[in-house]
Scaffold this active site. Structure first.
Site, PDB file in Angstrom:
ATOM      1  N   VAL A 301       0.835  -1.205   0.000  1.00 11.91           N
ATOM      2  CA  VAL A 301       0.000   0.000   0.000  1.00 11.91           C
ATOM      3  C   VAL A 301       0.870   1.255   0.000  1.00 11.91           C
ATOM      4  O   VAL A 301       0.570   2.252  -0.656  1.00 11.91           O
ATOM      5  CB  VAL A 301      -0.958  -0.012   1.205  1.00 11.91           C
ATOM      6  N   ALA A 302       1.987   1.181   0.741  1.00  9.78           N
ATOM      7  CA  ALA A 302       2.854   2.355   0.838  1.00  9.78           C
ATOM      8  C   ALA A 302       3.600   2.610  -0.457  1.00  9.78           C
ATOM      9  O   ALA A 302       3.857   3.758  -0.826  1.00  9.78           O
ATOM     10  CB  ALA A 302       3.852   2.162   1.984  1.00  9.78           C
ATOM     11  N   GLU A 306      -1.816   5.259  -4.381  1.00 11.68           N
ATOM     12  CA  GLU A 306      -3.188   4.983  -4.818  1.00 11.68           C
ATOM     13  C   GLU A 306      -3.891   6.214  -5.376  1.00 11.68           C
ATOM     14  O   GLU A 306      -4.788   6.120  -6.217  1.00 11.68           O
ATOM     15  CB  GLU A 306      -4.004   4.413  -3.649  1.00 11.68           C
ATOM     16  N   ASP A 348      -2.232  22.357 -42.521  1.00  9.66           N
ATOM     17  CA  ASP A 348      -2.790  22.643 -43.836  1.00  9.66           C
ATOM     18  C   ASP A 348      -2.764  24.153 -44.036  1.00  9.66           C
ATOM     19  O   ASP A 348      -2.666  24.916 -43.070  1.00  9.66           O
ATOM     20  CB  ASP A 348      -4.231  22.112 -43.895  1.00  9.66           C
ATOM     21  N   ASP A 646      -8.735  20.577 -41.936  1.00 15.03           N
ATOM     22  CA  ASP A 646     -10.173  20.796 -41.890  1.00 15.03           C
ATOM     23  C   ASP A 646     -10.947  19.967 -42.905  1.00 15.03           C
ATOM     24  O   ASP A 646     -12.157  19.935 -42.873  1.00 15.03           O
ATOM     25  CB  ASP A 646     -10.503  22.281 -42.102  1.00 15.03           C
ATOM     26  N   THR A 743      -6.186  11.991   2.569  1.00 17.93           N
ATOM     27  CA  THR A 743      -5.509  13.263   2.866  1.00 17.93           C
ATOM     28  C   THR A 743      -4.547  13.682   1.745  1.00 17.93           C
ATOM     29  O   THR A 743      -4.496  14.846   1.386  1.00 17.93           O
ATOM     30  CB  THR A 743      -4.733  13.161   4.189  1.00 17.93           C
ATOM     31  N   ASP A 744      -3.785  12.738   1.178  1.00 22.48           N
ATOM     32  CA  ASP A 744      -2.771  13.115   0.184  1.00 22.48           C
ATOM     33  C   ASP A 744      -3.373  13.670  -1.095  1.00 22.48           C
ATOM     34  O   ASP A 744      -2.753  14.474  -1.793  1.00 22.48           O
ATOM     35  CB  ASP A 744      -1.906  11.903  -0.183  1.00 22.48           C
TER      36      ASP A 744
END
Length: 916
Positions: A301-302, A306, A348, A646, A743-744
């Site tokens: 997880v660290a 995530e 073009d 175009d 928080t992050d």
């Protein structure tokens, strides 16, 4: 083609009917020969039975459809990412090992990212459907000697189509009859003006844009009538060939997606390596399997940030919304950042660099050249190389007004050939009104424009009964049949020396990028006299398609930003070179122009020829396939290529380029649906804004990636060190997940709102091969992580050894220290690697970003919730640390900010001395 009818086998020549027109060579054959090859008489057409048989054999006249992407396929794309895959594996393993809360929490993170990505990327590719919209519902064909209206999808090879002004061409056909025929082929070939069409055979090597005896699917008849034999339908047409090229251009990953995947793979290996180190060490140290499992999950997880997929998605979405406010609509989310990496723009000319309309620029008269200022209704004559007396000017404008089929309504709406319209507008501004001139000299008859003669004439009755003939046409042709000239100073014979002088004048005007028409007149006894004999030369008129006002500045900004601009057009070389010089694309009108005839497939080019193509700034008379080759050559050299266009002819190149940019107002639906970026205002400088926005986005992506990885590295270092020395793990897997996801994310999102440095568009583009993180950034991540980890371990040691806290309370203090350290760390995200910008500023843009300060305050509140909200406290296993514990956590959390700021100050001071 062959068929059996009533037991008798008959054949239809043209074995290559199922191939695009290039293999037919119908333009190199006489019209009667083409009709015989298809076993059809132009006056009678096919029988109903024969047409039905051919329809069954060759299929309906339709472009092949491609299936749009389903919601399921788009959803699958959201998990086709190494970070997401790793998180899914982590969630599954956590549940298998019995850590259900941790597993469900990780799964929720994956779900949130998938929903966000799906919401932003739910777009289907509709290029083929857009191309199909060019098909009209019906056409007039000859069947068994009678005109019949049939659906466009029912047209078959060999059908004889009757043509009238305004028709949209639904097939490729060889003309067998043509009267005053003009066709707008801008969407197919890039030609800015309607082109004349006739029936004569041409050379087999004649390029597409010059096949004057052919009509192509997707073009429009602007004038005249005619009759043609269908030689290709559906996917066998030139338009079908283009659509096949579009269909074959699959969208690959953008550079940003490549970089994020590469970064993710590194993180996964880091996780596996750390697990291989820590897990055996824990077993050897006598830890339980539950403790070892918790440590491994905490490490996984660290290691993986995530919040990275979520923040990256929201960052690009914010960039997309900001660009939409500036009339730039992004089709693919990750393309926002790719635009910032652009090193080359292939553009073009017609409708992109120019306005796709004609204006009069000068009148070359016997007494001198008279220039024209202004465009459209505001055009005015001004003094030029000579006096250009009023009599000469009026006569020239009268001839232009008389010899025309164009008209301008009272509401200002114009119809007809753009050059004729331009002459009418100038005449109106100079007081020469069409109604008044025709009232004095009513039209008696017209000699239609003949592509062989390259002139047209109108006859007008004068008050004394005589007839005035007004003539306009190609300068060489008009000069050849003129015998006199008339000017302010009188009249004179048009001898060879005079004729040569005007030829040189015509060439000089052409070199300035002007399209030139010659004007002449004659008075005759009656309207039956031949028009093109013994003409009195009046003068030359120079027209041009004006460049867009902002283009020169935009190209200058591109040059300043290190972005090359290359013009790729279907227009003539002289016109392209002149426009390029006017807009500052090249330094002079002597610049090299590479024509389509010189371009071969990349594999047929020598290395010297490849370098010549890459160095060129102007390409003229280029086919859709040659545009692909040009882009491919530049991409092979490592360029990040943006292609603007175009027309339908631009669609394959828009798909091949790293960034396809379509014009939203003038662009065809096919071009808009193929492109990554659509400019609603058709302004070239909107591309420059997009490049700047892309650079800002990449800088901010780099900021939050450094931020997220450095704080995750801090968690890793703290866990590994604690595990190796036998100390309690300073932060649990769920606590890390809470910090990473809740928080992050807020400081990371706040970093996204950081403005760009003032010098951002005065720096060269970053290398296309440059990773999101360079060696400098990895070094910074390592230092930042160690400093923050030291604060976390320090707070844990103080809580345990000095303050005598039990393990649960001490871990809470170290968890809070990590949370505050992460939040304050956002203020350290100044770009120390850049030259200029925030690296040289006394106060970095991040410090001036109010959103960052607000995010730090929000993080403090979220950390407080982990202690004071009972259900959250239960999940995260926190304990109220008390006032002293809070003071320790906040103080140790601020300590890394102070240390890193001091370190950054030393680096900037060192650089200021010119040492670093």
């Amino acid at each position: 083609m062959r068929r059996e009818q009533g037991g008798e086998e008959t054949s239809v020549g043209m074995e290559a009917v199922e191939a695009p027109g290039g293999e037919l060579g119908a333009w190199s054959r006489d019209g009667d020969e083409v009709a015989r090859a298809f076993e059809v008489e132009p006056e009678r057409g096919l029988s109903g039975e024969e047409a039905q048989w051919r329809l069954e054999k060759y299929g309906p006249n339709q472009l092949r459809e491609i299936k749009g992407r389903s919601i399921w396929s788009i959803l699958v794309d959201q998990v086709d990412d190494l970070v997401i895959i790793f998180l899914i594996v982590t969630a599954v393993l956590s549940m298998v090992l019995g850590f259900w809360v941790e597993g469900v929490a990780v799964a929720i993170v994956v779900l949130i990212n998938g929903v966000l990505g799906l919401a932003m990327d739910l777009r289907a590719r509709r290029s083929m459907q857009a191309l199909r919209e060019l098909e009209e519902e019906s056409s007039t064909v000859v069947r068994e000697g009678r005109p019949v209206r049939v659906g466009a999808h029912e047209l078959v090879p060999g059908d004889v189509v009757l043509l009238e002004e305004g028709d949209v061409i639904n097939v490729d056909m060889r003309l067998v009859e043509a009267s005053r025929l003009q066709v707008d082929e801008a969407a197919l070939t890039g030609e800015s003006l309607p082109v004349e069409k006739g029936g004569g055979a041409l050379e087999a090597e004649t390029p597409l844009a010059e096949r004057s005896n052919m009509l192509f699917k997707g073009t429009t008849l602007t004038r005249g009538t005619g009759r043609g034999v269908v030689v290709a339908t559906g996917m066998a047409t030139e338009l079908g060939g283009i659509s096949a090229l579009v269909e074959g251009e699959e969208e690959g990953d953008t550079p940003l997606e490549h970089r994020l995947n590469k970064l993710a793979s590194r993180l996964i290996w880091v996780t596996l390596g750390l697990s291989a180190l820590v897990v055996p060490a824990g077993v050897l140290a006598g830890r339980t399997l539950e403790e070892v499992g918790m440590t491994a999950i905490a490490l996984a997880v660290a290691t993986v940030p995530e919040g990275l997929p979520v923040v990256a998605t929201l960052t690009l979405a914010r960039g997309m919304l900001r660009m939409a406010d500036r009339n730039a609509l992004m089709r693919r989310l990750a393309s926002v950042e790719t635009l910032g990496a652009t090193t080359l723009i292939c553009t073009d000319k017609t409708g992109t660099l120019t306005e796709n309309r004609m204006v009069v620029r000068s009148l070359a008269l016997p007494s001198g050249e008279v220039m024209v200022e202004g465009d459209g209704e505001g055009a005015r004559l001004v003094g030029g190389g000579g006096s250009g007396g009023e009599v000469e000017v009026r006569e020239a404008l009268e001839v232009g007004v008389l010899c025309t089929n164009a008209s301008i309504g009272h509401d200002g709406q114009a119809m007809g050939d753009p050059m004729e319209v331009a002459l009418l507008r100038l005449a109106r501004e100079e007081g020469v009104e069409v109604e008044g001139v025709l009232a004095r000299m009513p039209e008696v008859r017209e000699e239609a424009f003949d592509s062989e003669v390259k002139m047209m004439a109108t006859y007008h009755r004068l008050e004394d009964g005589r007839v005035r003939v007004a003539v306009k046409g190609a300068p060489e042709e008009v000069l050849a049949v003129s015998t006199r000239w008339r000017g302010e100073a009188g009249e004179g014979a048009f001898d060879e020396a005079e004729r040569e002088r005007w030829r040189r004048e015509n060439e000089a005007m052409a070199r300035r990028g002007l399209r030139v028409l010659a004007l002449a007149s004659r008075e005759v006894a009656d309207a039956e006299v031949a028009p093109y004999e013994e003409l009195t030369f009046v003068g030359l008129v120079g027209f041009y398609d004006p460049p867009r006002e902002e283009v020169r500045d935009a190209i200058g900004e591109c040059a300043q930003a290190g972005v090359r601009v290359v013009m790729i057009t279907g227009d003539q070389a002289a016109t392209a070179r002149s426009i390029a010089a006017q807009i500052g694309l090249v330094a002079s009108e002597d610049a090299e122009v590479i024509g389509g005839k010189e371009l071969r497939a990349p594999e047929e080019l020598s290395e010297e020829e490849r370098e010549r193509v890459r160095a060129a700034s102007i390409f003229a008379r280029v086919s859709p396939e040659q545009k692909l080759n040009i882009i491919a050559l530049h991409q092979e050299a490592g360029e990040v290529v943006a292609m603007t266009g175009d027309g339908v002819n631009d669609s394959p190149a828009l798909a091949r380029a790293d960034i396809g940019v379509a014009m939203g107002q003038r662009g065809t639906q096919a071009a808009r649906e193929t492109a990554d970026l659509v400019l609603r205002d058709d302004r070239f400088n909107t591309i420059v804004y997009g490049i700047e926005e892309g650079r800002v986005i990449f800088t901010n992506i780099r900021r939050f990636v450094v931020f997220l990885l450095s704080i995750n590295w801090a968690s890793i270092v703290a866990i590994v060190v604690a595990s190796l020395v036998g100390a309690p793990i300073p932060v649990t897997a769920l606590q890390i997940l809470y910090l990473n996801v809740v928080t992050d994310v807020f400081p990371a999102l706040a970093l996204v709102a950081t403005g760009g440095a003032s010098e951002l568009m005065r720096r060269p583009p970053r290398s296309p091969k440059e990773s999101i993180l360079t060696g400098h950034h990895w070094g910074a991540i390592g230092v930042y992580g160690v400093v923050i980890a030291a604060a976390v371990l320090g707070s844990l040691a103080i809580a345990l050894q000095v303050m005598g806290y039990e393990v649960g309370r001490a871990v809470t203090v170290s968890f809070l220290t990590l949370g505050f350290g992460k939040a304050f760390h956002a203020l350290n995200m100044r770009d120390l690697a850049a030259r200029g910008g925030d690296s040289d500023a006394r106060v970095s843009p991040v410090m001036r970003n109010g959103w960052v300060w607000a995010a730090i305050g929000l993080c403090a509140g979220l950390l407080a919730m982990t202690v004071y909200v009972p259900w959250l406290r239960g999940i995260l296993e926190t304990v109220n640390p008390g006032a002293v514990g809070w003071g320790l956590a906040v103080g140790m959390g601020v300590l890394p900010l102070v240390a890193i700021q001091v370190g950054q100050g030393v680096v900037l001071w060192w650089r200021g001395r010119g040492v670093g």
